[in-house]
Design a protein around this motif. Structure first.
Motif, PDB file in Angstrom:
ATOM      1  N   PHE A 171      95.075 -66.633  37.392  1.00 47.53           N
ATOM      2  CA  PHE A 171      96.270 -67.443  37.126  1.00 47.53           C
ATOM      3  C   PHE A 171      95.926 -68.620  36.222  1.00 47.53           C
ATOM      4  CE2 PHE A 171      99.494 -70.665  38.177  1.00 47.53           C
ATOM      5  CZ  PHE A 171     100.656 -69.918  38.034  1.00 47.53           C
ATOM      6  N   GLY A 172      94.773 -69.259  36.493  1.00 43.83           N
ATOM      7  CA  GLY A 172      94.337 -70.377  35.656  1.00 43.83           C
ATOM      8  C   GLY A 172      94.059 -69.957  34.235  1.00 43.83           C
ATOM      9  N   ALA A 173      93.395 -68.800  34.059  1.00 42.22           N
ATOM     10  CA  ALA A 173      93.120 -68.291  32.715  1.00 42.22           C
ATOM     11  C   ALA A 173      94.419 -68.007  31.964  1.00 42.22           C
ATOM     12  CB  ALA A 173      92.283 -67.019  32.804  1.00 42.22           C
ATOM     13  N   SER A 174      95.409 -67.487  32.671  1.00 40.44           N
ATOM     14  CA  SER A 174      96.697 -67.176  32.043  1.00 40.44           C
ATOM     15  C   SER A 174      97.444 -68.449  31.646  1.00 40.44           C
ATOM     16  CB  SER A 174      97.555 -66.335  32.994  1.00 40.44           C
ATOM     17  OG  SER A 174      96.861 -65.177  33.396  1.00 40.44           O
ATOM     18  N   LEU A 175      97.350 -69.472  32.489  1.00 38.85           N
ATOM     19  CA  LEU A 175      97.988 -70.748  32.136  1.00 38.85           C
ATOM     20  C   LEU A 175      97.356 -71.357  30.884  1.00 38.85           C
ATOM     21  CD1 LEU A 175      98.561 -72.602  35.544  1.00 38.85           C
ATOM     22  CD2 LEU A 175     100.292 -71.632  34.026  1.00 38.85           C
ATOM     23  N   LEU A 176      96.036 -71.290  30.790  1.00 36.97           N
ATOM     24  CA  LEU A 176      95.360 -71.792  29.590  1.00 36.97           C
ATOM     25  C   LEU A 176      95.870 -71.078  28.348  1.00 36.97           C
ATOM     26  CD1 LEU A 176      91.639 -72.041  30.792  1.00 36.97           C
ATOM     27  CD2 LEU A 176      93.114 -73.943  30.140  1.00 36.97           C
ATOM     28  N   ALA A 177      95.999 -69.753  28.437  1.00 41.68           N
ATOM     29  CA  ALA A 177      96.495 -68.982  27.293  1.00 41.68           C
ATOM     30  C   ALA A 177      97.937 -69.339  26.974  1.00 41.68           C
ATOM     31  CB  ALA A 177      96.373 -67.488  27.589  1.00 41.68           C
ATOM     32  N   LEU A 178      98.739 -69.542  28.011  1.00 43.49           N
ATOM     33  CA  LEU A 178     100.157 -69.865  27.809  1.00 43.49           C
ATOM     34  C   LEU A 178     100.338 -71.158  27.026  1.00 43.49           C
ATOM     35  CD1 LEU A 178     103.193 -69.439  28.448  1.00 43.49           C
ATOM     36  CD2 LEU A 178     102.798 -70.665  30.615  1.00 43.49           C
ATOM     37  N   PHE A 179      99.565 -72.174  27.364  1.00 42.45           N
ATOM     38  CA  PHE A 179      99.796 -73.499  26.772  1.00 42.45           C
ATOM     39  C   PHE A 179      98.978 -73.774  25.508  1.00 42.45           C
ATOM     40  CE2 PHE A 179     101.019 -74.365  31.267  1.00 42.45           C
ATOM     41  CZ  PHE A 179     102.352 -74.698  31.029  1.00 42.45           C
ATOM     42  N   PHE A 180      97.844 -73.091  25.338  1.00 37.07           N
ATOM     43  CA  PHE A 180      96.956 -73.494  24.245  1.00 37.07           C
ATOM     44  C   PHE A 180      96.714 -72.434  23.169  1.00 37.07           C
ATOM     45  CE2 PHE A 180      95.639 -76.207  27.859  1.00 37.07           C
ATOM     46  CZ  PHE A 180      95.875 -77.449  27.280  1.00 37.07           C
ATOM     47  N   VAL A 181      96.914 -71.159  23.472  1.00 39.11           N
ATOM     48  CA  VAL A 181      96.650 -70.127  22.468  1.00 39.11           C
ATOM     49  C   VAL A 181      97.793 -70.075  21.466  1.00 39.11           C
ATOM     50  CG1 VAL A 181      96.466 -67.632  22.093  1.00 39.11           C
ATOM     51  CG2 VAL A 181      95.146 -68.727  23.911  1.00 39.11           C
ATOM     52  N   LYS A 182      97.442 -70.097  20.194  1.00 41.11           N
ATOM     53  CA  LYS A 182      98.421 -70.028  19.111  1.00 41.11           C
ATOM     54  C   LYS A 182      98.293 -68.683  18.409  1.00 41.11           C
ATOM     55  CE  LYS A 182      99.315 -74.369  19.970  1.00 41.11           C
ATOM     56  NZ  LYS A 182     100.541 -74.738  20.705  1.00 41.11           N
ATOM     57  N   GLU A 183      99.425 -68.006  18.245  1.00 45.41           N
ATOM     58  CA  GLU A 183      99.410 -66.696  17.612  1.00 45.41           C
ATOM     59  C   GLU A 183     100.279 -66.689  16.372  1.00 45.41           C
ATOM     60  OE1 GLU A 183     100.204 -61.994  18.720  1.00 45.41           O
ATOM     61  OE2 GLU A 183     101.221 -63.566  19.863  1.00 45.41           O
ATOM     62  N   SER A 184      99.749 -66.173  15.292  1.00 46.16           N
ATOM     63  CA  SER A 184     100.521 -65.967  14.071  1.00 46.16           C
ATOM     64  C   SER A 184     101.052 -64.540  14.113  1.00 46.16           C
ATOM     65  CB  SER A 184      99.621 -66.165  12.841  1.00 46.16           C
ATOM     66  OG  SER A 184     100.336 -65.868  11.663  1.00 46.16           O
ATOM     67  N   PHE A 185     102.336 -64.403  14.455  1.00 49.94           N
ATOM     68  CA  PHE A 185     102.922 -63.078  14.653  1.00 49.94           C
ATOM     69  C   PHE A 185     104.360 -63.076  14.165  1.00 49.94           C
ATOM     70  CE2 PHE A 185     105.108 -59.905  17.314  1.00 49.94           C
ATOM     71  CZ  PHE A 185     104.343 -58.787  17.013  1.00 49.94           C
ATOM     72  N   ASP A 186     104.676 -62.176  13.262  1.00 53.55           N
ATOM     73  CA  ASP A 186     106.029 -62.042  12.709  1.00 53.55           C
ATOM     74  C   ASP A 186     106.793 -61.031  13.568  1.00 53.55           C
ATOM     75  OD1 ASP A 186     108.342 -61.667  11.261  1.00 53.55           O
ATOM     76  OD2 ASP A 186     107.336 -61.679   9.307  1.00 53.55           O
ATOM     77  N   ALA A 187     107.495 -61.548  14.578  1.00 56.28           N
ATOM     78  CA  ALA A 187     108.181 -60.682  15.528  1.00 56.28           C
ATOM     79  C   ALA A 187     109.293 -59.873  14.863  1.00 56.28           C
ATOM     80  CB  ALA A 187     108.752 -61.509  16.674  1.00 56.28           C
ATOM     81  N   LYS A 188     110.025 -60.486  13.957  1.00 53.43           N
ATOM     82  CA  LYS A 188     111.130 -59.778  13.297  1.00 53.43           C
ATOM     83  C   LYS A 188     110.623 -58.595  12.484  1.00 53.43           C
ATOM     84  CE  LYS A 188     114.197 -63.798  13.010  1.00 53.43           C
ATOM     85  NZ  LYS A 188     114.949 -64.716  12.104  1.00 53.43           N
ATOM     86  N   LYS A 189     109.540 -58.807  11.773  1.00 55.57           N
ATOM     87  CA  LYS A 189     108.959 -57.727  10.964  1.00 55.57           C
ATOM     88  C   LYS A 189     108.405 -56.618  11.863  1.00 55.57           C
ATOM     89  CE  LYS A 189     105.375 -56.837   7.480  1.00 55.57           C
ATOM     90  NZ  LYS A 189     104.279 -57.440   6.677  1.00 55.57           N
ATOM     91  N   ALA A 190     107.774 -57.021  12.975  1.00 54.87           N
ATOM     92  CA  ALA A 190     107.175 -56.031  13.865  1.00 54.87           C
ATOM     93  C   ALA A 190     108.230 -55.156  14.531  1.00 54.87           C
ATOM     94  CB  ALA A 190     106.339 -56.733  14.934  1.00 54.87           C
ATOM     95  N   VAL A 191     109.356 -55.750  14.938  1.00 55.51           N
ATOM     96  CA  VAL A 191     110.411 -54.993  15.610  1.00 55.51           C
ATOM     97  C   VAL A 191     111.034 -53.960  14.682  1.00 55.51           C
ATOM     98  CG1 VAL A 191     112.704 -55.189  16.649  1.00 55.51           C
ATOM     99  CG2 VAL A 191     110.908 -56.786  17.304  1.00 55.51           C
ATOM    100  N   LYS A 192     111.033 -54.244  13.374  1.00 59.98           N
ATOM    101  CA  LYS A 192     111.618 -53.325  12.405  1.00 59.98           C
ATOM    102  C   LYS A 192     110.760 -52.094  12.158  1.00 59.98           C
ATOM    103  CE  LYS A 192     114.178 -56.895   9.864  1.00 59.98           C
ATOM    104  NZ  LYS A 192     114.290 -57.631   8.569  1.00 59.98           N
TER     105      LYS A 192
END
Length: 405
Positions: free
Chosen positions: A175-196
């Motif tokens: 749970f702690g590892a997941s919280l760290l990822a939730l608040f601090f990990v930054k992802e460059s991801f184009d969701a609109k392009k991926a869904v298409k």
């Protein structure tokens, strides 16, 4: 701090916590089964084998599904799904009252697992190409560090607080590892392009990736690595007993032999990752495979515990260059937008190797002994090195080589 560096720090810590938490359970699993009411030695062994393998079986089938969803909806989302999901399932294991409940929960855990492949995929998709080897090698050291300390911590906690509370502690770690990822990990991801992007079945997705012949080759390399590495693993404590004899220090020496490989692996992974950025991951992978193969030979001829420790330490140094190099090469040959799916197939190959290695190694040991298993591992790794030389020493085309901005 650059986003990729921050991601590396957070995901390294996350990998460490997840692997430490998961492996805390390993030392006392048979004793927990006894606590659940199974007292016959054969039945305990049978349940233990089934419960241990269940996680890998369901993971083998589930990983490609999660990889496909990650490419469509984002790697961070899959990271969080896996982390929070496993945290809940492992806490529930602490409430089990019968081995079949534990078996079912292990199957569920394998189905929803995937923190490590999601972390690798996210890291590879958001790291500059020239830093890829270093980043993935460093990430690997977090996993190895957690897997080294997890059993030690779990064994000590079992003495202090009993078996059930360790499942709760493990859940808190995840749970702690997941919280760290939730608040601090930054992802460059184009969701609109991926869904298409058009939806693909698992089989169709694999066929599409297989058009790049290096990718299936890399998956087979991962399978052989894990098979060779784990085929002797369950037999090591018995070999230590054969070399050292039965005394009060036996458990300590068995633990040291098991840990020394992980320590040298953890030291070598970032260094070899950095080297692969300079001379190429193919070369590092070939050197690591040959070096690991040769380090198995003296293990078959040692006459005391210290010689075995030295040989296993050297093995760990070369192990540090294998899987990170494979992961770097997978990123190179995978088309943009399909990274998670590609890594998920590699994760399935890894799970299959984890499952088959100990089972087949244990079965063969009755005929050829652990020394024969060591020599078999040597031969498999040499074959693997030849396979790498044959299939991966090619200049990638402009269509398959990718770069991360």
């Amino acid at each position: 701090m650059s986003n990729w560096k921050l991601n590396l720090v957070v995901l390294w810590l996350g990998q460490f916590l997840v692997l430490a938490g998961m492996t805390m359970i390993t030392p006392f699993l048979p004793f927990y089964i006894q606590e659940l009411g199974i007292t016959d030695a054969h039945s305990v062994a049978l349940w233990g084998g089934l419960i241990f393998a269940a996680n890998f079986v369901t993971s083998f089938f589930a990983q490609p599904i999660w990889g496909s969803l990650a490419d469509r909806y984002g790697r961070k989302m899959m990271l969080l799904r896996s982390g929070f999901g496993m945290a809940l399932v492992i806490v529930l294991m602490g409430f089990a009252t019968h081995p079949w409940q534990l078996l079912l929960l292990r199957m569920v855990n394998g189905t929803i697992s995937g923190f490590a492949p999601a972390a690798v995929s996210l890291m590879s998709a958001n790291t500059p190409k020239e830093k890829m080897g270093f980043a993935l090698g460093t990430l690997q050291s977090g996993s190895v560090g957690g897997s080294i300390l997890g059993p030690l911590i779990g064994g000590l906690m079992a003495e202090w607080i009993g078996y059930r509370p360790i499942f709760y502690v493990t859940g808190v770690c995840l749970f702690g590892a997941s919280l760290l990822a939730l608040f601090f990990v930054k992802e460059s991801f184009d969701a609109k392009k991926a869904v298409k992007q058009p939806k693909e079945s698992i089989v169709k997705g694999f066929k599409e990736l297989s058009k790049t012949p290096q990718l299936p080759s890399l998956y087979s390399v991962t399978l052989l690595i894990q098979f060779a590495m784990l085929s002797a693993m369950p037999l090591i404590p018995l070999f230590v007993q054969e070399l050292h004899g039965q005394d009060k220090m036996l458990a300590l020496y068995a633990g040291l032999v098991g840990s020394v490989t992980g320590f040298s692996n953890m030291i070598a992974s970032p260094l070899l990752g950095k080297l692969s950025d300079k001379i190429g991951p193919e070369k590092v992978l070939s050197i690591a495979l040959i070096g690991a193969a040769l380090s198995f030979i003296p293990q078959a001829f040692v006459t005391n515990i210290w010689q075995l420790m030295a040989s296993r330490f050297i093995l760990g140094l070369f192990m540090g260059g294998m899987l990170p190099s494979v992961q770097t090469l997978i990123r190179r040959f995978t088309p943009n937008g399909k990274e998670s799916r590609s890594f998920s197939y590699n994760s399935s190959a890894l799970s299959l190797g984890n499952m088959l290695g100990p089972v087949i190694g244990g079965a063969l040991s009755g005929w050829i002994g652990i020394k024969g298993i060591f020599l078999m591992s040597c031969a498999l790794l040499l074959v693997n090195a030849a396979w790498v030389r044959k299939t991966l020493y090619v200049k990638p085309s402009h269509e398959t080589e990718t770069s991360v901005k």
